[in-house]
Every structure is written in C-alpha cells, then in structure tokens.
Design a protein around this motif. Structure first.
Motif, short mmCIF file in Angstrom:
data_model
loop_
_atom_site.label_atom_id
_atom_site.label_comp_id
_atom_site.label_asym_id
_atom_site.label_seq_id
_atom_site.Cartn_x
_atom_site.Cartn_y
_atom_site.Cartn_z
N ALA A 34 0.93 -1.26 0.08
CA ALA A 34 0.04 0.02 0.12
C ALA A 34 0.84 1.29 0.10
O ALA A 34 0.65 2.27 -0.83
CB ALA A 34 -1.00 -0.12 1.19
N ILE A 35 1.81 1.12 0.74
CA ILE A 35 2.89 2.43 0.83
C ILE A 35 3.43 2.78 -0.61
O ILE A 35 3.43 3.88 -1.07
CB ILE A 35 4.01 2.32 1.89
CG1 ILE A 35 3.27 2.36 3.41
CG2 ILE A 35 4.82 3.23 1.93
CD1 ILE A 35 4.23 1.84 4.32
N ILE A 36 4.07 1.48 -1.22
CA ILE A 36 4.59 1.67 -2.43
C ILE A 36 3.65 2.13 -3.41
O ILE A 36 3.74 2.99 -4.26
CB ILE A 36 5.23 0.28 -2.96
CG1 ILE A 36 6.28 -0.08 -1.75
CG2 ILE A 36 5.66 0.41 -4.30
CD1 ILE A 36 6.74 -1.49 -2.15
N ALA A 37 2.29 1.77 -3.50
CA ALA A 37 1.26 2.21 -4.36
C ALA A 37 0.93 3.55 -4.23
O ALA A 37 0.98 4.28 -5.35
CB ALA A 37 0.03 1.10 -4.13
N VAL A 38 0.85 4.05 -3.01
CA VAL A 38 0.66 5.62 -2.74
C VAL A 38 2.10 6.27 -3.21
O VAL A 38 1.66 7.39 -3.73
CB VAL A 38 0.68 5.67 -1.19
CG1 VAL A 38 0.72 7.14 -0.71
CG2 VAL A 38 -0.79 4.91 -0.54
N ALA A 39 2.93 5.93 -3.05
CA ALA A 39 4.19 6.59 -3.59
C ALA A 39 4.27 6.80 -4.89
O ALA A 39 4.53 7.70 -5.71
CB ALA A 39 5.51 5.82 -3.01
N LEU A 40 3.56 5.76 -5.65
CA LEU A 40 3.99 5.61 -7.18
C LEU A 40 2.57 6.41 -7.73
O LEU A 40 3.03 7.07 -8.89
CB LEU A 40 3.55 4.09 -7.62
CG LEU A 40 4.92 3.40 -7.45
CD1 LEU A 40 4.70 1.88 -7.88
CD2 LEU A 40 6.33 3.76 -8.14
N CYS A 41 1.49 6.62 -7.12
CA CYS A 41 0.45 7.28 -7.41
C CYS A 41 0.35 8.62 -7.00
O CYS A 41 -0.84 9.21 -7.10
CB CYS A 41 -0.89 6.26 -7.24
SG CYS A 41 -0.77 4.87 -7.98
N ALA A 42 1.36 9.29 -6.33
CA ALA A 42 1.27 10.62 -5.71
C ALA A 42 0.77 11.66 -6.57
O ALA A 42 0.01 12.64 -6.18
CB ALA A 42 2.63 10.76 -5.02
N GLN A 43 1.26 11.57 -7.77
CA GLN A 43 1.25 12.79 -8.69
C GLN A 43 -0.18 12.68 -9.07
O GLN A 43 -0.72 13.68 -9.48
CB GLN A 43 2.11 12.64 -9.62
CG GLN A 43 2.07 11.39 -10.45
CD GLN A 43 3.36 11.32 -11.54
OE1 GLN A 43 3.98 12.36 -11.75
NE2 GLN A 43 3.19 10.34 -12.49
#
Length: 287
Positions: A34-43
């Motif tokens: 979930a943290i990695i997904a949030v980081a990838l989709c931040a923009q």
C-alpha cells in the motif's frame, strides 16, 4: 529431471501458503504494498508541488475539506507532503540498500571463498567500518558534501554493509567446503563460475532477510539526517516534515506527528515482512 521438478512444485506451493498464512508476513506485505502504491500514484492522488504554499498556515486536520490533513507553518499541504515524502524516503532507502547489498555480498563472497590474505584484508576494512557508528559516519559524509538524494543514499549505503558482509562470509565458508562446490572443483569449473552458479544462489537467504532490515534502517537514518537539517531541501520527505514540525510540536502537534506515524508504519511493515521471510527460509532449511 521433470520428476524432480514435479516433486519440488508442491513443496514450493506449500512454502508459499505458509508464508501467506503467517500473520506478520501478510500484514507487513500488505502495508508495504500500500505504501509503495501511494508513492507511485502520488502525482495522481495529489497533483502539484508538495513544497508549494497553497493555503493558510496552521490549518488543522479536518478544518478545510480541500486539505484534509491540514497545512504546516508555511501553508504547505501536509497530505501532499506525506504522499510525495513516501516516494523520497523509499527511493533513498532502496538505493542505499542496493549499494549496501552489492558491497556486502561481493565482500562476503570473496572473503569466504578465497580466504587467506584476501579474507584478512576484507575483515580489516569491515572492522574499521564497524568501529564507527553508521549514523555518525553517514552524518559526517552528508555534512561534508552537498545534501541530495544521491549523496544521502550513498552515505547510508557505504556505511551499512559490514553486518551483511559477515553473514555472507559465514554462509560462503560453509558452502565452500560442501559437496556441491567440491564436485564443481573436481569437474574443473572456474572460481568465478562456482561463485556465481553454486555459492551465490545458496547464500542469498541472509541477503533477502537482511535487506528488509536494511531498508527500514535506511528510512530511519534518512529521517534522522533530515531532522537535523541534512536532508535534500528540494524534495519533500518525512524526515524534513518532522524536522520542520518540531518547532511547533507543543501547539500544532499534527505537523510532526503525521509524518512520524508514516515512518513508524513503514518500518513496522518492513520488520513484519522480514520476520515472515525468516520464517519461510527457516522452513526451507528444515526441509
């Protein structure tokens, strides 16, 4: 050969099921994903520059629907900072872990396989790095050079490899005198081929388990450096947010607490995942 592969498949599936059923591994894996997904989709989740001044300073969480987690003392969106900070922290942690793994694995393999004077010299370098606390070593490096993502990752990476090198060295020494390596030597295989084909794949267990701990340690180290003002000033990171919020901790606690909780959750996820990997490899070792 096909019969052997058919026999190994049920064991692999059984090991995977045991891994998924382990509560610590499952929780840690889900949290980290979930943290990695949030980081990838931040923009996409929060377009714009996280360092931009977008609203009135000191908006508390829930006070303005446009900024659900509030703003800091400069009017920057805390939610944007958390999302983009995840990306910065994970990039630095991944890069520094890669550097540590490369140095530690190469040093451990060569020291454990060849022994002799090479082992003694590598051991001296390892002891030298272990005599100085890694954080102080990284602090000195970052303080000398210009703080940036690459220099911080490099500083953390070159100071975090000694323990991994010792683990790989011990594993390599056991494999060096095993039947598989001795058979390869008898067949005339070169040292490099033996290291790459026989020793390295079987010495990856401590590497994979230790990598999760190295990532967690790198996140904490980067946060501590940023807290002391040695983070990249051009990038939002959790450490920078905690460092900025410490000045108003008594009056506006959320500015430092929210990124601090993000660090805690990420490190907890990595440690839980590491426990699950250790359990999985312990199962393989028993079999």
């Amino acid at each position: 050969m096909s019969q052997l592969s058919a026999l190994q498949k049920p064991r692999r599936w059984h090991a995977a099921l045991r891994f998924l059923r382990a509560p610590s591994a499952l929780i840690g894996g889900v949290l980290l994903a979930a943290i990695i997904a949030v980081a990838l989709c931040a923009q996409w989740l929060r377009p714009g520059d996280p360092l931009e001044l977008v609203a009135e300073p000191f908006l508390r969480p829930g006070q303005d629907p446009a900024f659900p987690l509030g703003t800091d003392m400069l009017g920057r969106d805390i939610l944007s900072g958390l999302l983009y900070g995840a990306r910065a922290s994970l990039v630095i942690a991944a890069a520094s872990t890669f550097i540590s793994v490369v140095i530690g694995v190469v040093a451990g393999l060569f020291a454990g396989y060849f022994g002799g004077w090479l082992d003694r010299e590598i051991n001296r370098v390892t002891v030298f790095f272990q005599t100085v606390p890694p954080f102080l070593f990284a602090l000195a490096i970052v303080a000398i050079v210009q703080p940036s993502v690459m220099t911080i990752a490099l500083a953390i990476g070159v100071t975090s490899w000694p323990n991994l090198a010792r683990l790989v060295r011990a594993e390599t020494q056991k494999l060096r005198h095993g039947e598989m390596v001795q058979a390869s030597i008898a067949l005339g295989a070169s040292d490099l081929r033996i290291i790459v084909s026989d020793v390295l794949p079987n010495a990856m267990t401590p590497v994979l388990v230790s990598s999760t701990l190295l990532v967690a340690t790198a996140i904490l180290t980067e946060s501590a450096l940023a807290f002391l003002g040695l983070g990249d000033p051009n990038m939002a990171s959790w450490g920078n947010m905690v460092g900025a919020g410490r000045e108003v901790l008594r009056t506006d606690w959320y500015i430092a607490t929210l990124p601090g909780l993000a660090i805690v959750v990420t490190v907890l996820a990595l440690n839980l995942l590491g426990d699950g990997l250790a359990s999985l490899f312990g199962l393989h070792a028993e079999r």
